[in-house]
Design a protein around this motif. Structure first.
Motif, PDB file in Angstrom:
ATOM      1  N   ARG A  59      21.525  11.682  10.077  1.00  0.00           N
ATOM      2  CA  ARG A  59      22.773  12.401  10.361  1.00  0.00           C
ATOM      3  C   ARG A  59      23.781  11.473  11.045  1.00  0.00           C
ATOM      4  NH1 ARG A  59      22.209  17.745  13.649  1.00  0.00           N
ATOM      5  NH2 ARG A  59      21.196  18.313  11.716  1.00  0.00           N
ATOM      6  N   ARG A  60      23.304  10.655  11.958  1.00  0.00           N
ATOM      7  CA  ARG A  60      24.184   9.758  12.692  1.00  0.00           C
ATOM      8  C   ARG A  60      24.824   8.718  11.778  1.00  0.00           C
ATOM      9  NH1 ARG A  60      22.464   6.202  17.965  1.00  0.00           N
ATOM     10  NH2 ARG A  60      24.520   5.388  18.388  1.00  0.00           N
ATOM     11  N   ASN A  61      24.046   8.151  10.868  1.00  0.00           N
ATOM     12  CA  ASN A  61      24.580   7.122   9.982  1.00  0.00           C
ATOM     13  C   ASN A  61      25.558   7.711   8.970  1.00  0.00           C
ATOM     14  OD1 ASN A  61      24.773   4.428   9.121  1.00  0.00           O
ATOM     15  ND2 ASN A  61      23.497   4.922   7.371  1.00  0.00           N
ATOM     16  N   ILE A  62      25.233   8.870   8.419  1.00  0.00           N
ATOM     17  CA  ILE A  62      26.153   9.497   7.463  1.00  0.00           C
ATOM     18  C   ILE A  62      27.460   9.848   8.153  1.00  0.00           C
ATOM     19  CG2 ILE A  62      26.496  11.544   6.037  1.00  0.00           C
ATOM     20  CD1 ILE A  62      23.517  11.358   5.326  1.00  0.00           C
ATOM     21  N   SER A  63      27.387  10.342   9.378  1.00  0.00           N
ATOM     22  CA  SER A  63      28.599  10.632  10.147  1.00  0.00           C
ATOM     23  C   SER A  63      29.404   9.359  10.383  1.00  0.00           C
ATOM     24  CB  SER A  63      28.215  11.277  11.475  1.00  0.00           C
ATOM     25  OG  SER A  63      29.338  11.404  12.301  1.00  0.00           O
ATOM     26  N   ASN A  64      28.721   8.265  10.704  1.00  0.00           N
ATOM     27  CA  ASN A  64      29.379   6.973  10.899  1.00  0.00           C
ATOM     28  C   ASN A  64      30.095   6.505   9.637  1.00  0.00           C
ATOM     29  OD1 ASN A  64      29.544   5.644  13.289  1.00  0.00           O
ATOM     30  ND2 ASN A  64      27.584   4.581  13.084  1.00  0.00           N
ATOM     31  N   VAL A  65      29.401   6.589   8.501  1.00  0.00           N
ATOM     32  CA  VAL A  65      29.981   6.139   7.230  1.00  0.00           C
ATOM     33  C   VAL A  65      31.202   6.982   6.877  1.00  0.00           C
ATOM     34  CG1 VAL A  65      29.563   5.978   4.756  1.00  0.00           C
ATOM     35  CG2 VAL A  65      27.860   5.123   6.344  1.00  0.00           C
ATOM     36  N   LEU A  66      31.092   8.301   7.014  1.00  0.00           N
ATOM     37  CA  LEU A  66      32.227   9.178   6.703  1.00  0.00           C
ATOM     38  C   LEU A  66      33.402   8.922   7.649  1.00  0.00           C
ATOM     39  CD1 LEU A  66      30.425  12.526   5.886  1.00  0.00           C
ATOM     40  CD2 LEU A  66      31.488  10.926   4.295  1.00  0.00           C
ATOM     41  N   ASN A  67      33.109   8.632   8.899  1.00  0.00           N
ATOM     42  CA  ASN A  67      34.165   8.342   9.861  1.00  0.00           C
ATOM     43  C   ASN A  67      34.889   7.048   9.501  1.00  0.00           C
ATOM     44  OD1 ASN A  67      35.728   8.722  12.081  1.00  0.00           O
ATOM     45  ND2 ASN A  67      34.170   8.180  13.572  1.00  0.00           N
ATOM     46  N   GLN A  68      34.162   6.041   9.060  1.00  0.00           N
ATOM     47  CA  GLN A  68      34.767   4.759   8.718  1.00  0.00           C
ATOM     48  C   GLN A  68      35.533   4.814   7.397  1.00  0.00           C
ATOM     49  OE1 GLN A  68      31.508   2.027   8.808  1.00  0.00           O
ATOM     50  NE2 GLN A  68      31.341   2.075  11.036  1.00  0.00           N
ATOM     51  N   VAL A  69      35.110   5.678   6.499  1.00  0.00           N
ATOM     52  CA  VAL A  69      35.717   5.764   5.176  1.00  0.00           C
ATOM     53  C   VAL A  69      36.947   6.673   5.175  1.00  0.00           C
ATOM     54  CG1 VAL A  69      35.249   6.744   2.885  1.00  0.00           C
ATOM     55  CG2 VAL A  69      33.669   5.158   3.887  1.00  0.00           C
ATOM     56  N   SER A  70      37.089   7.530   6.155  1.00  0.00           N
ATOM     57  CA  SER A  70      38.117   8.568   6.116  1.00  0.00           C
ATOM     58  C   SER A  70      39.534   8.010   6.003  1.00  0.00           C
ATOM     59  CB  SER A  70      37.996   9.468   7.340  1.00  0.00           C
ATOM     60  OG  SER A  70      38.202   8.722   8.515  1.00  0.00           O
ATOM     61  N   ILE A  71      39.858   6.978   6.742  1.00  0.00           N
ATOM     62  CA  ILE A  71      41.216   6.423   6.698  1.00  0.00           C
ATOM     63  C   ILE A  71      41.497   5.823   5.322  1.00  0.00           C
ATOM     64  CG2 ILE A  71      42.729   4.650   7.657  1.00  0.00           C
ATOM     65  CD1 ILE A  71      41.271   5.081  10.316  1.00  0.00           C
ATOM     66  N   ASN A  72      40.557   5.052   4.806  1.00  0.00           N
ATOM     67  CA  ASN A  72      40.745   4.456   3.477  1.00  0.00           C
ATOM     68  C   ASN A  72      40.809   5.528   2.398  1.00  0.00           C
ATOM     69  OD1 ASN A  72      40.799   1.901   4.499  1.00  0.00           O
ATOM     70  ND2 ASN A  72      38.637   1.511   4.138  1.00  0.00           N
ATOM     71  N   ALA A  73      40.083   6.625   2.569  1.00  0.00           N
ATOM     72  CA  ALA A  73      40.114   7.700   1.570  1.00  0.00           C
ATOM     73  C   ALA A  73      41.483   8.364   1.524  1.00  0.00           C
ATOM     74  CB  ALA A  73      39.028   8.731   1.875  1.00  0.00           C
ATOM     75  N   VAL A  74      42.092   8.587   2.670  1.00  0.00           N
ATOM     76  CA  VAL A  74      43.429   9.191   2.702  1.00  0.00           C
ATOM     77  C   VAL A  74      44.449   8.258   2.061  1.00  0.00           C
ATOM     78  CG1 VAL A  74      45.273   9.956   4.247  1.00  0.00           C
ATOM     79  CG2 VAL A  74      42.924  10.644   4.691  1.00  0.00           C
ATOM     80  N   ILE A  75      44.365   6.978   2.385  1.00  0.00           N
ATOM     81  CA  ILE A  75      45.281   5.992   1.794  1.00  0.00           C
ATOM     82  C   ILE A  75      45.063   5.909   0.287  1.00  0.00           C
ATOM     83  CG2 ILE A  75      45.891   3.552   1.741  1.00  0.00           C
ATOM     84  CD1 ILE A  75      45.086   3.470   4.715  1.00  0.00           C
ATOM     85  N   ALA A  76      43.805   5.899  -0.140  1.00  0.00           N
ATOM     86  CA  ALA A  76      43.493   5.790  -1.572  1.00  0.00           C
ATOM     87  C   ALA A  76      43.983   7.015  -2.325  1.00  0.00           C
ATOM     88  CB  ALA A  76      41.994   5.621  -1.765  1.00  0.00           C
ATOM     89  N   PHE A  77      43.914   8.199  -1.705  1.00  0.00           N
ATOM     90  CA  PHE A  77      44.409   9.404  -2.378  1.00  0.00           C
ATOM     91  C   PHE A  77      45.907   9.296  -2.625  1.00  0.00           C
ATOM     92  CE2 PHE A  77      46.213  13.701  -2.126  1.00  0.00           C
ATOM     93  CZ  PHE A  77      45.603  14.244  -3.237  1.00  0.00           C
ATOM     94  N   GLY A  78      46.647   8.858  -1.608  1.00  0.00           N
ATOM     95  CA  GLY A  78      48.093   8.689  -1.785  1.00  0.00           C
ATOM     96  C   GLY A  78      48.432   7.622  -2.804  1.00  0.00           C
TER      97      GLY A  78
END
Length: 155
Positions: A59-78
């Protein structure tokens, strides 16, 4: 001569059958799938971990990965929306950095509440997007020329 009972023969290419590139293309896909499967099994299985614990699917690692990817995901969507309309925005990285600096200045130096800092920062990013979009659509400047201008401004 009757063709009843005879099977139709497949069409043969002028080169005499399947091309070498067609066979190699299939081989590349098969090798890539095997490599991905080996990597996935090694990663999930904890290979390389001395204790042999399951370290990836926690759970901790998946939360870490999602937290690190979130900014790039928003930028990539735009950026996906921009690229789908046959455009390009070369200033996106500089705008993200400038809005981050703007947020920290508002919060630390101006001592504004965090919720207000978020709203003002989103508005600042929207205004820069509006500026880039108006340069491209209203003034008919090519995006490849307009967006490096704002990239330079925000650096």
């Amino acid at each position: 001569m009757s063709t009843i009972g005879k099977m139709a023969e497949p069409a043969v290419r002028a080169g005499g059958g399947t091309s070498l590139f067609g066979k190699m293309n299939k081989l590349v896909y098969v090798l890539a799938a095997i490599a991905a499967l080996i990597w996935l099994l090694a990663d999930i299985g904890g290979v390389g971990n001395v204790s042999g614990e399951w370290v990836f699917l926690t759970r901790r690692n998946i939360s870490n990965v999602l937290n690190q990817v979130s900014i790039n995901a928003v930028i990539a969507f735009g950026m996906t929306l921009i690229i789908l309309t046959k455009g390009i925005d070369l200033s996106v990285g500089s705008v993200v950095a400038a809005t981050g600096v703007f947020l920290s200045i508002l919060f630390v130096d101006a001592k504004l509440p965090l919720w207000l800092c978020y709203i003002l920062t989103i508005m600042a990013g929207g205004i820069t997007g509006l500026l880039n979009g108006s340069l491209v659509s209203v003034f008919r400047l090519p995006a490849f020329i307009a967006t490096p201008g704002s990239l330079t401004i925000f650096r």
